[in-house]
Design an enzyme around this catalytic site. Structure first.
Site, mmCIF file in Angstrom:
data_model
loop_
_atom_site.group_PDB
_atom_site.id
_atom_site.type_symbol
_atom_site.label_atom_id
_atom_site.label_comp_id
_atom_site.label_asym_id
_atom_site.label_seq_id
_atom_site.Cartn_x
_atom_site.Cartn_y
_atom_site.Cartn_z
ATOM 1 N N ASP A 183 -45.574 41.544 52.592
ATOM 2 C CA ASP A 183 -44.472 40.587 52.445
ATOM 3 C C ASP A 183 -43.959 40.544 51.004
ATOM 4 O OD1 ASP A 183 -44.743 40.035 55.075
ATOM 5 O OD2 ASP A 183 -45.554 38.010 54.817
ATOM 6 N N GLU A 198 -43.682 42.864 48.858
ATOM 7 C CA GLU A 198 -42.782 43.981 48.598
ATOM 8 C C GLU A 198 -41.420 43.690 49.251
ATOM 9 O OE1 GLU A 198 -42.649 46.445 46.802
ATOM 10 O OE2 GLU A 198 -41.365 47.966 47.710
ATOM 11 N N TYR A 199 -41.471 43.187 50.477
ATOM 12 C CA TYR A 199 -40.226 42.821 51.171
ATOM 13 C C TYR A 199 -39.467 41.785 50.332
ATOM 14 C CZ TYR A 199 -37.016 40.991 54.653
ATOM 15 O OH TYR A 199 -35.879 40.582 55.294
ATOM 16 N N SER A 236 -33.521 30.113 58.399
ATOM 17 C CA SER A 236 -34.661 30.522 57.586
ATOM 18 C C SER A 236 -34.800 29.503 56.444
ATOM 19 C CB SER A 236 -34.376 31.925 57.069
ATOM 20 O OG SER A 236 -35.448 32.378 56.288
ATOM 21 N N GLU A 252 -44.991 20.203 52.851
ATOM 22 C CA GLU A 252 -45.723 20.704 54.022
ATOM 23 C C GLU A 252 -46.219 22.111 53.751
ATOM 24 O OE1 GLU A 252 -42.830 20.646 57.203
ATOM 25 O OE2 GLU A 252 -42.243 18.626 56.658
ATOM 26 N N LYS A 303 -46.726 25.866 54.330
ATOM 27 C CA LYS A 303 -45.879 26.795 55.087
ATOM 28 C C LYS A 303 -46.803 27.683 55.925
ATOM 29 C CE LYS A 303 -42.111 30.069 54.633
ATOM 30 N NZ LYS A 303 -42.736 31.250 55.223
ATOM 31 N N GLU A 313 -44.258 25.708 64.313
ATOM 32 C CA GLU A 313 -44.800 27.049 64.097
ATOM 33 C C GLU A 313 -45.966 27.282 65.054
ATOM 34 O OE1 GLU A 313 -43.103 28.697 61.871
ATOM 35 O OE2 GLU A 313 -44.357 30.293 61.011
ATOM 36 N N LYS A 352 -39.003 19.498 51.407
ATOM 37 C CA LYS A 352 -37.771 19.090 52.095
ATOM 38 C C LYS A 352 -37.317 17.737 51.566
ATOM 39 C CE LYS A 352 -39.422 21.286 56.326
ATOM 40 N NZ LYS A 352 -40.019 21.110 57.655
ATOM 41 N N LYS A 381 -43.235 30.125 47.553
ATOM 42 C CA LYS A 381 -44.222 31.083 48.073
ATOM 43 C C LYS A 381 -45.401 31.242 47.118
ATOM 44 C CE LYS A 381 -42.017 33.168 51.690
ATOM 45 N NZ LYS A 381 -41.762 34.499 52.168
HETATM 46 P P1 NAD Z 1 -39.659 32.487 55.882
HETATM 47 O O1 NAD Z 1 -40.874 32.799 56.668
HETATM 48 O O2 NAD Z 1 -39.733 32.749 54.432
HETATM 49 O O3 NAD Z 1 -39.257 30.941 56.076
HETATM 50 C C1 NAD Z 1 -38.726 30.373 57.263
HETATM 51 C C2 NAD Z 1 -39.775 30.127 58.304
HETATM 52 O O4 NAD Z 1 -40.843 29.363 57.775
HETATM 53 C C3 NAD Z 1 -39.302 29.280 59.461
HETATM 54 O O5 NAD Z 1 -38.576 30.031 60.382
HETATM 55 C C4 NAD Z 1 -40.598 28.790 60.015
HETATM 56 O O6 NAD Z 1 -41.051 29.694 60.994
HETATM 57 C C5 NAD Z 1 -41.561 28.870 58.872
HETATM 58 N N1 NAD Z 1 -42.234 27.604 58.512
HETATM 59 C C6 NAD Z 1 -43.577 27.464 58.362
HETATM 60 N N2 NAD Z 1 -43.901 26.222 58.051
HETATM 61 C C7 NAD Z 1 -42.738 25.513 58.009
HETATM 62 C C8 NAD Z 1 -42.432 24.153 57.734
HETATM 63 N N3 NAD Z 1 -43.385 23.274 57.422
HETATM 64 N N4 NAD Z 1 -41.135 23.776 57.762
HETATM 65 C C9 NAD Z 1 -40.156 24.667 58.056
HETATM 66 N N5 NAD Z 1 -40.383 25.981 58.326
HETATM 67 C C10 NAD Z 1 -41.665 26.395 58.293
HETATM 68 O O7 NAD Z 1 -38.419 33.178 56.408
HETATM 69 P P2 NAD Z 1 -38.236 34.168 57.598
HETATM 70 O O8 NAD Z 1 -36.777 34.362 57.643
HETATM 71 O O9 NAD Z 1 -38.963 33.715 58.810
HETATM 72 O O10 NAD Z 1 -38.968 35.465 57.131
HETATM 73 C C11 NAD Z 1 -38.734 36.047 55.927
HETATM 74 C C12 NAD Z 1 -40.086 36.365 55.345
HETATM 75 O O11 NAD Z 1 -40.835 37.117 56.271
HETATM 76 C C13 NAD Z 1 -39.926 37.209 54.121
HETATM 77 O O12 NAD Z 1 -39.833 36.419 52.967
HETATM 78 C C14 NAD Z 1 -41.174 38.052 54.164
HETATM 79 O O13 NAD Z 1 -42.202 37.368 53.485
HETATM 80 C C15 NAD Z 1 -41.475 38.149 55.631
HETATM 81 N N6 NAD Z 1 -41.002 39.455 56.148
HETATM 82 C C16 NAD Z 1 -41.774 40.507 55.908
HETATM 83 C C17 NAD Z 1 -41.396 41.756 56.331
HETATM 84 C C18 NAD Z 1 -42.312 42.912 56.075
HETATM 85 O O14 NAD Z 1 -41.939 44.041 56.407
HETATM 86 N N7 NAD Z 1 -43.477 42.710 55.521
HETATM 87 C C19 NAD Z 1 -40.172 41.939 57.009
HETATM 88 C C20 NAD Z 1 -39.382 40.823 57.235
HETATM 89 C C21 NAD Z 1 -39.800 39.579 56.795
#
Ligand code: NAD
Length: 334
Positions: free
Chosen positions: A35, A37-38, A84, A116, A118, A176, A293, A317
């Site tokens: 993650d 690296e992403y 997101s 909260e 994550k 989640e 939030k 993060k």
């Molecule tokens: P995100 O995971 O950074 O944040 C949004 C998500 O957080 C929400 O959809 C929800 O599922 C979650 N979440 C958990 N606790 C929460 C809380 N208390 N309140 C609100 N939301 C909460 O964003 P994303 O769009 O789901 O994913 C992007 C992330 O996923 C990237 O930053 C990366 O770290 C990872 N990713 C990794 C790859 C990879 O190839 N390794 C590819 C795509 C995405």
């Protein structure tokens, strides 16, 4: 500042790379880069777009949430998009977030925040009509998700019928779905013993377990669900503060995170972040950061959304060192 031609070339490369990583992560549940690296490449893309706004295309990963749903499942439209979150990677990012919120609200006053953990799992939407669970869906691309009603029905911490009284006639609960660390280790032990493929991490295991066409497989997996917000609500009122809404959800039968807290201002957020970072490894589940939030829901409404994330929330993060080691060692084994 890079020239427009250089920027365009680099943007195209980044888009291609990130779209492929998204496909591996969201569609195949099989990420091939850590993650961190992403996130690094995504940040590069955002920096270039900030310098050259004329190059922002609608298909840029910065303008989209997740990926289109798998066609194996029926599709569900989200009346209120499932977005997101913007990310912060250091204290300065978090302080800038607070400044943006204060500027938009035109106030120098302290803002109260809900804090909260994550959870690192899969976002889910659960629709209750007259207290009855009628539909469960994944986030998908934010507007269209997958219908996983049969699968979510197998998860013990998801009430099939709401408890208590006073819930709105239509209530969409969001949260989640995740796999606690113990359950994940056991699942992989079984997979190893049976000579099957193991999962890279609990998030990946949760995603793979949830998106099964045969709900009997999901039923055997140690999944949990924690509620963190609401979507569509009608035929009833909810409290004005986000944390009070979550307390209500708890009364109606949902698990909410016991680490959740309210702080008076952004300094409180920084303290909370440090406290949870120290506690992180002792928690029974994986977290990849802290979500802050704006707690007042009227202020949330005033702040609104940008393309893919609300303006009233941010995910700070944690540094992802351990995960990188984990993923690389897995890759080297094969
Ligand atoms: P995100 O995971 O950074 O944040 C949004 C998500 O957080 C929400 O959809 C929800 O599922 C979650 N979440 C958990 N606790 C929460 C809380 N208390 N309140 C609100 N939301 C909460 O964003 P994303 O769009 O789901 O994913 C992007 C992330 O996923 C990237 O930053 C990366 O770290 C990872 N990713 C990794 C790859 C990879 O190839 N390794 C590819 C795509 C995405």
């Amino acid at each position: 500042m890079t020239s427009t031609v250089e920027a365009q070339t680099r943007l195209e490369e980044l888009k291609k790379q990130l779209n492929y990583y998204n496909y591996r992560y969201y569609v195949l549940d099989d990420p091939n880069v850590p993650d961190a690296e992403y996130d690094r490449l995504f940040q590069q893309l955002k920096d270039i777009e900030a310098q050259h706004p004329e190059l922002i295309a609608p298909d840029s990963p910065s303008q989209r949430v997740g990926e289109a749903p798998l066609s194996a499942f029926s599709q569900v439209s989200h009346e209120l998009p499932m977005l997101s979150l913007d990310n912060a990677f250091n204290d300065e990012d978090l302080l800038n977030f607070n400044r943006r919120v204060q500027d938009r609200l035109k106030t120098p006053e302290d803002i109260e925040f809900a804090c909260e953990p994550k959870l690192d799992g899969i976002a889910v939407s659960l629709l209750y009509i007259d207290g009855q669970l009628v539909r469960g869906a994944t986030r998908g691309d934010g507007t269209t998700g997958e219908d996983i009603t049969q699968n979510v029905r197998t998860i013990d911490s998801i009430p099939l019928r709401l408890m208590g009284q006073g819930y709105p006639a239509t209530l969409e609960v969001r949260g989640e779905i995740y796999m606690p660390k113990r359950g994940f280790e056991r699942l992989n032990e079984h997979a190893r013993a049976a000579g099957e493929k193991t999962f890279v991490n609990p998030r990946n295991a949760a995603a793979g377990s949830l998106r099964q066409l045969d709900a009997r497989i999901t039923a055997k997996r140690p999944l949990q669900m924690c509620a963190y917000s609401v979507g569509r609500v009608s035929g009833g009122e909810l409290p004005d503060r986000h944390t009070a809404v979550l307390e209500k959800l708890h009364e109606w039968g949902f698990l909410i995170n016991p680490e959740m807290a309210t702080v008076k201002n952004i300094d409180g957020c920084l303290d909370y972040y440090r406290r949870l970072a120290e506690k992180r490894t002792t928690l029974a589940y994986d977290i990849d950061g802290i979500v802050f939030k704006v707690n007042d829901r009227l202020l949330q409404e005033r702040l609104g959304f940008v393309s893919r994330a609300p303006r009233w929330a941010i995910a700070y993060k944690f540094p992802a060192q351990e995960e990188m080691t984990q993923l690389l060692s897995v890759e080297f084994q094969v």
